[in-house]
Design a protein around this motif. Sequence first.
Motif, PDB file in Angstrom:
ATOM      1  N   GLN A   1      -5.329  -4.745   4.785  1.00  0.00           N
ATOM      2  CA  GLN A   1      -5.449  -3.347   5.198  1.00  0.00           C
ATOM      3  C   GLN A   1      -6.515  -2.593   4.388  1.00  0.00           C
ATOM      4  O   GLN A   1      -6.584  -1.374   4.430  1.00  0.00           O
ATOM      5  CB  GLN A   1      -4.099  -2.647   5.060  1.00  0.00           C
TER       6      GLN A   1
ATOM      7  N   SER B   1     -11.150  -0.482   7.353  1.00  0.00           N
ATOM      8  CA  SER B   1     -10.771   0.213   8.581  1.00  0.00           C
ATOM      9  C   SER B   1     -11.111  -0.615   9.815  1.00  0.00           C
ATOM     10  O   SER B   1     -11.915  -1.557   9.757  1.00  0.00           O
ATOM     11  CB  SER B   1     -11.505   1.559   8.666  1.00  0.00           C
TER      12      SER B   1
ATOM     13  N   LEU C   1      -1.250  -1.332  -0.915  1.00  0.00           N
ATOM     14  CA  LEU C   1      -1.352  -1.941   0.405  1.00  0.00           C
ATOM     15  C   LEU C   1      -1.777  -3.406   0.307  1.00  0.00           C
ATOM     16  O   LEU C   1      -2.488  -3.786  -0.636  1.00  0.00           O
ATOM     17  CB  LEU C   1      -2.372  -1.184   1.254  1.00  0.00           C
TER      18      LEU C   1
ATOM     19  N   PRO D   1      -6.905   1.817   1.262  1.00  0.00           N
ATOM     20  CA  PRO D   1      -8.085   1.533   2.088  1.00  0.00           C
ATOM     21  C   PRO D   1      -9.378   1.964   1.401  1.00  0.00           C
ATOM     22  O   PRO D   1      -9.436   2.997   0.732  1.00  0.00           O
ATOM     23  CB  PRO D   1      -7.831   2.347   3.356  1.00  0.00           C
TER      24      PRO D   1
END
Length: 370
Positions: A334, A337, A330, A301
Motif C-alpha cells: 500500500q 497510489s 501500512l 503511503p
Amino acid sequence: MSSSTAASGLRSIADAAPLSLCAREPHVPADRLVAEMVPPPRFDSVRFATYIPDPQQPSQTEAVRVLEDFAAGLGGAHATGSGKRGFFGFGKSRSKAAKTPAGPRGVYLDGGYGVGKTHLLASLWHATPAEPALKAFGTFVELTNLVGALGFQKTVETLSGHRLLCIDEFELDDPGDTVLVSTLLGKLVDAGVALAATSNTLPGKLGEGRFAAADFLREIQGLAAHFRTLRIDGEDYRHRGLPEAPAPYSDEQVTKAAYATEGASLDDFPHLLEHLAKVHPSRYGALTDGIRAVCLTDVRPVPDQSTALRLVVLADRLYDREVPVLASGLPFDQLFSEEMLNGGYRKKYFRAISRLTALARDAKALVETR
C-alpha cells in the motif's frame, strides 16, 4: 544512586540504542564508486549452478547454457589485443576468432521482474575468466553516477580496459540518461568490451511482467546489433511457493526489536523519506553500511513520485545487501497510489514492493525469536 552509577547507566542505554539512517550523511569518493562495481552482497555466492530453472520454463535452462558459453568465450586477452576471441563465437577456432569478433558483443536478458535476471547476470560476471578489476557490474543508475563523478571521458578510459561490463536494470524511462549511457557503451564496444544487460520497461508500458527487448534495442539505437537477446519466461520467484508477506507489526514490537538487534537502525518512515531527499541516490548504498536490520515505524503511503523513486533506489540497495526490514503501519503493497501503479514507473514500484516484501519476510525472525 551515585553520579558515576547514573552516568554508567546512561552510557549503557546509549550503547544499546539502535542506529538511525536519518543521522547519516555519507560522502562517497569516486574511487569507491569504481571499486564497488561488483555484484552486490546478495549475489556474492550465486553461480550458474545455483540458479534453479523452473521446469515449466525451458527458456531458463537455455539462458544458462548460452551464458555459460558466452563467459567461456571471454577468455584470453582483451578483445582489442592479441589472442582475442569473438563474442558468441561458438564452435569457431581460436585463430579464426582472433581476426574478427564473431557475432554479437553483448547479451540482453529479457524477462519480467523476479525471473532471476540479476542472478544470471551476476553468475556471468563470476564465470568470466578475468580478474575482478577487469570486470564491472552495476545498475544503470550506478553507471550514470560514475559518469557524474568521473566525467564522461575518464569513465571511458577507466572501463575501456575491462573484459566485461554488466548493467542491471537499464533505465529506459529517462531519455537523457539513455543517450548518455548508449554513447558510453558505443565507446566501450569500440574498445573491445563485452556487454551484458537487463532493463525495465518504458513509461506507459502496462504489464510489469511483459518483455522489454524491443524497447531496449530501439533505445540503444546503433548498439542494437551488438546484442543477442535471451528471453527468460517465468513468474516472480520471490513469491513462487512462498507464504504471503507478514502483516506489519506494532510500533512497540518494531522498537523493541530494534533495541534488541545489534546493528539495527530505527527510524520514523516519514522522516526517513524526508532525509532521502537530502542524500544523493548514489550514496544510498553507503547510507546502509554496517546496518544489519532496518526498523521503520509509521509506514504510510508515499506522498509523491519523486519521493517514491528515491524509495525504490533504497529498496534496491537494501535488497542487494540482504538487510531485513521490520515495519509498523501500512503493509508495503500500500506504499504507492493507484495512479503511481498505473503510470510510467509502475514496474519500478512493483519491483520495490516485491523486494520489500521479501525483506519483510526475512525480518519476521527479529520479532518471533524475542
